[in-house]
Design a protein around this motif. Structure first.
Motif, short mmCIF file in Angstrom:
data_model
loop_
_atom_site.label_atom_id
_atom_site.label_comp_id
_atom_site.label_asym_id
_atom_site.label_seq_id
_atom_site.Cartn_x
_atom_site.Cartn_y
_atom_site.Cartn_z
N ARG A 165 -1.65 3.99 0.07
CA ARG A 165 -2.15 5.03 0.97
C ARG A 165 -1.95 4.63 2.42
O ARG A 165 -1.51 5.42 3.25
N LEU A 166 -2.25 3.38 2.75
CA LEU A 166 -2.11 2.89 4.12
C LEU A 166 -0.64 2.86 4.52
O LEU A 166 -0.28 3.26 5.62
N LEU A 167 0.21 2.44 3.61
CA LEU A 167 1.64 2.40 3.89
C LEU A 167 2.19 3.80 4.14
O LEU A 167 2.96 4.02 5.08
N LYS A 168 1.76 4.76 3.35
CA LYS A 168 2.18 6.15 3.52
C LYS A 168 1.76 6.68 4.89
O LYS A 168 2.52 7.39 5.56
N GLN A 169 0.56 6.33 5.32
CA GLN A 169 0.08 6.78 6.63
C GLN A 169 0.97 6.26 7.75
O GLN A 169 1.25 6.97 8.71
N LEU A 170 1.43 5.03 7.63
CA LEU A 170 2.30 4.45 8.66
C LEU A 170 3.68 5.08 8.62
O LEU A 170 4.20 5.53 9.64
N VAL A 171 4.28 5.12 7.44
CA VAL A 171 5.68 5.53 7.30
C VAL A 171 5.86 7.03 7.41
O VAL A 171 6.74 7.51 8.13
N ILE B 287 -3.37 0.53 14.61
CA ILE B 287 -4.40 0.94 13.65
C ILE B 287 -4.03 0.48 12.25
O ILE B 287 -4.87 -0.02 11.50
N PHE B 288 -2.75 0.61 11.91
CA PHE B 288 -2.26 0.12 10.61
C PHE B 288 -2.60 -1.35 10.42
O PHE B 288 -3.15 -1.75 9.40
N GLY C 58 7.98 -1.80 -3.19
CA GLY C 58 7.14 -2.91 -3.65
C GLY C 58 5.80 -2.99 -2.96
O GLY C 58 5.01 -3.90 -3.25
N HIS C 59 5.54 -2.06 -2.02
CA HIS C 59 4.29 -2.06 -1.25
C HIS C 59 4.02 -3.42 -0.62
O HIS C 59 2.91 -3.96 -0.69
N THR C 60 5.07 -3.97 -0.01
CA THR C 60 4.98 -5.30 0.58
C THR C 60 5.48 -5.26 2.01
O THR C 60 6.41 -4.53 2.34
N ILE C 61 4.86 -6.07 2.86
CA ILE C 61 5.33 -6.25 4.22
C ILE C 61 5.67 -7.74 4.38
O ILE C 61 4.87 -8.60 4.05
N HIS C 62 6.88 -8.00 4.84
CA HIS C 62 7.38 -9.37 5.01
C HIS C 62 7.41 -9.70 6.50
O HIS C 62 8.04 -8.99 7.28
N PHE C 63 6.73 -10.77 6.87
CA PHE C 63 6.66 -11.20 8.26
C PHE C 63 7.55 -12.42 8.48
O PHE C 63 7.56 -13.34 7.67
#
Length: 128
Positions: free
Chosen positions: A12-18, A26-27, A112-117
């Motif tokens: 849900r959070l990822l969808k809000q950003l993208v 905020i994200f 994959g619902h992943t964020i890579h830093f």
């Protein structure tokens, strides 16, 4: 060496950003959550990794995000963190505090619902 780590992101959070254009600041405030959350601690550990070779048992307890950017067309962006770092030299029982700022580039794996830093390249002092 550039430090790296990855975090899972709630769909849900990822969808809000993208898809919905949520402000990246905020994200990230939602992603990292409170100081005691696992994601917040993971970022603190990533920040500490830049200072591990300096000795003194470095510790980061808090950070502030000072700038962000996101390009939904290629799912990449950046964030800058300002943080205090505490060093405790156990043998001499000395304490030292410093501040630092580090930029992290990120890439989102939407499936994959992943964020890579990936952190910035650490600067190296020239030999005199």
């Amino acid at each position: 060496m550039r430090e790296q780590f990855s975090l899972q992101v709630e769909g849900r959070l990822l969808k809000q950003l993208v898809k919905e254009g949520l402000n990246p600041l905020i994200f990230f405030n939602h992603l990292f959550g409170p100081l005691s959350s696992p994601n917040y601690r993971a970022m603190c550990e990533g920040l500490v990794a830049y200072h591990n070779k300096e000795g003194g048992s470095p510790e980061v307890k808090e950070f502030d995000i000072t700038d962000t950017g996101f390009k939904p067309e290629n799912m990449t962006g950046y964030l800058k963190c300002k943080f205090g770092i505490h060093f405790h030299y156990t043998c001499s029982d000395l304490h030292n505090d410093a501040t630092d700022t580090i930029r992290w580039d990120f890439k989102i794996d939407e499936g994959g619902h992943t964020i890579h830093f990936t952190g910035e390249e650490p600067w190296v002092r020239d030999a005199e």
